[in-house]
Design a protein around this motif. Structure first.
Motif, PDB file in Angstrom:
ATOM      1  N   PRO A  48       1.133  60.735  -0.900  1.00 14.36           N
ATOM      2  CA  PRO A  48       2.232  61.552  -1.435  1.00 14.36           C
ATOM      3  C   PRO A  48       3.031  60.777  -2.479  1.00 14.36           C
ATOM      4  N   ALA A  49       3.616  61.519  -3.408  1.00 12.20           N
ATOM      5  CA  ALA A  49       4.509  60.895  -4.393  1.00 12.20           C
ATOM      6  C   ALA A  49       5.675  60.229  -3.677  1.00 12.20           C
ATOM      7  N   HIS A  50       6.104  59.072  -4.209  1.00  9.69           N
ATOM      8  CA  HIS A  50       7.188  58.339  -3.567  1.00  9.69           C
ATOM      9  C   HIS A  50       8.552  58.982  -3.773  1.00  9.69           C
ATOM     10  N   ASP A  51       8.696  59.718  -4.872  1.00 11.97           N
ATOM     11  CA  ASP A  51      10.003  60.292  -5.179  1.00 11.97           C
ATOM     12  C   ASP A  51       9.816  61.541  -6.028  1.00 11.97           C
ATOM     13  N   ALA A  52      10.913  62.257  -6.232  1.00  6.19           N
ATOM     14  CA  ALA A  52      10.864  63.506  -7.000  1.00  6.19           C
ATOM     15  C   ALA A  52      10.495  63.256  -8.458  1.00  6.19           C
ATOM     16  N   GLU A  53      10.806  62.068  -8.956  1.00  6.83           N
ATOM     17  CA  GLU A  53      10.536  61.770 -10.360  1.00  6.83           C
ATOM     18  C   GLU A  53       9.033  61.670 -10.627  1.00  6.83           C
ATOM     19  N   THR A  54       8.287  61.121  -9.644  1.00  7.90           N
ATOM     20  CA  THR A  54       6.845  60.971  -9.825  1.00  7.90           C
ATOM     21  C   THR A  54       6.141  62.327  -9.793  1.00  7.90           C
ATOM     22  N   ARG A  55       6.498  63.166  -8.843  1.00  7.74           N
ATOM     23  CA  ARG A  55       6.029  64.554  -8.694  1.00  7.74           C
ATOM     24  C   ARG A  55       4.603  64.675  -8.197  1.00  7.74           C
ATOM     25  N   TRP A  56       3.677  63.897  -8.739  1.00  9.29           N
ATOM     26  CA  TRP A  56       2.270  64.112  -8.448  1.00  9.29           C
ATOM     27  C   TRP A  56       1.796  63.235  -7.294  1.00  9.29           C
ATOM     28  N   PRO A  57       0.840  63.707  -6.493  1.00 12.64           N
ATOM     29  CA  PRO A  57       0.197  62.829  -5.502  1.00 12.64           C
ATOM     30  C   PRO A  57      -0.451  61.640  -6.203  1.00 12.64           C
ATOM     31  N   LEU A  58      -0.466  60.497  -5.540  1.00 11.21           N
ATOM     32  CA  LEU A  58      -0.963  59.263  -6.136  1.00 11.21           C
ATOM     33  C   LEU A  58      -2.365  58.927  -5.645  1.00 11.21           C
TER      34      LEU A  58
END
Length: 346
Positions: free
Chosen positions: A302-312
């Motif tokens: 899962p993305a670490h924060d709202a800024e990243t948005r996308w799954p990693l």
């Protein structure tokens, strides 16, 4: 496949020639040195050690085995490797050894000589690329690198990868013959990582309208699986933006076009049709990489924060992407410590 001393000797002679020094292989009857350099008219004997990858662990072992460091009383010592990783470079330098990284760097210090410079990269690696000739071997390497401390088994890997035991056995044997996996089926790191990185060449395409990925209908057709990261296979953010999200020293603009892994070529083609192909670099919205192995899109985080948005993408696969960039990517890797639950294998 063992390293090829013939390739290594040709490469080191060419490297010294590039900096204006004549290097002559010693005759087989001379046990004192492998190479003799002409340093302003004075001969300098050099012993060479040939390996595929020089790591801090392997260098530390050599240094404990006489003869150790180079000295003024005997031949200089020079390691030749497809890769001399950063920690190994420092350890060799601190102990008076020279090294030639076949990607293009030569260092040697001795009586009357000090070389520390880039040289032309060799076009022929010392390890046969046939090790990764089949996709199964790449899948096995990825599986072992994802859990480098867990002993594997042929049948366990076959179940995990949904491959026949015979194909898994052949792949593991190839990796063992190349000295990349030990007899407990544990990966030799970072050697296996760097060899895998050489074979890691995902097909790519670019698209323009990534804003359309927020449309649930389009997202479903393209199998992004944004809302089911743990339970499904789907798109995963990779490369520099993903590395930065994991805390790697990767300075990047917030509006930098993302790189995504997608599960297969059919989805990449469908995405190009639905999201459009950019007419210029400035119009690029994202780059899509077709996952070389299924684990890439099945081990998302899962993305670490709202800024990243996308799954990693898993840090291993982000690191393999960075490794293909001989400049900035390698610098990021050198300074990146992955999350605590991930074992660093580079």
């Amino acid at each position: 496949m063992p390293t090829d001393p013939g390739v290594a000797l040709d490469a080191v002679v060419a490297a010294f020639a590039a900096v204006g020094i004549n290097a002559t292989p010693s005759p087989a009857s001379d046990p004192q040195a492998d190479l003799v350099l002409d340093v302003h008219g004075t001969p300098l004997a050099v012993n060479i050690k040939v390996v595929a990858t020089a790591t801090p662990q392997s260098v530390a072992t050599w240094l404990r085995t006489p003869p150790v460091a180079s000295s003024g009383n005997g031949p200089a010592c020079l390691v030749i490797a497809d890769r001399v990783v950063a920690g190994a470079r420092q350890l060799l330098t601190d102990n008076g050894w020279g090294w030639l990284d076949l990607r293009g760097h030569l260092r040697l210090s001795g009586p009357g000589i000090h070389i520390d410079t880039n040289v032309p990269a060799t076009s022929q690696a010392m390890r046969s690329p046939r090790v990764f000739a089949g996709k199964v071997t790449l899948e096995v390497a990825a599986s072992l690198l994802l859990a480098p401390d867990r002993p594997a088994s042929i049948r366990g890997l076959a179940r995990e990868l949904e491959r026949s035991p015979s194909s898994i056995s052949a792949a593991v044997s190839a990796l063992q013959n190349a000295q990349l996996v030990d007899d407990r089926y544990l990966p030799i790191v970072p050697d296996l990582f760097w060899e895998t990185a050489d074979a890691w060449r995902p097909a790519t395409t670019t698209v323009s309208r990534i804003d359309l990925l927020h449309d649930p209908a389009i997202s479903e057709v393209l199998h992004t699986a944004w809302d089911d990261v743990a339970g499904s296979s789907g798109w995963a953010l990779t490369d520099t933006l993903a590395a930065a999200a994991y805390g790697a020293p990767a300075g990047v603009r917030a509006d930098y076009p993302p790189d995504f892994y997608v599960p297969d070529e059919a989805i990449a083609r469908r995405a190009a049709t639905m999201l459009g192909v950019p007419t210029s670099e400035a119009a690029r919205g994202a780059t899509l990489h077709v996952a070389p192995v299924r684990q890439v899109c099945a081990t998302r985080r899962p993305a670490h924060d709202a800024e990243t948005r996308w799954p990693l993408a898993h840090p291993l696969f982000v690191a393999l992407d960075l490794a293909s960039d001989l400049g900035r990517g390698r610098e990021i890797l050198d300074g990146w410590t992955p999350p605590a639950d991930v074992t660093r294998v580079w």
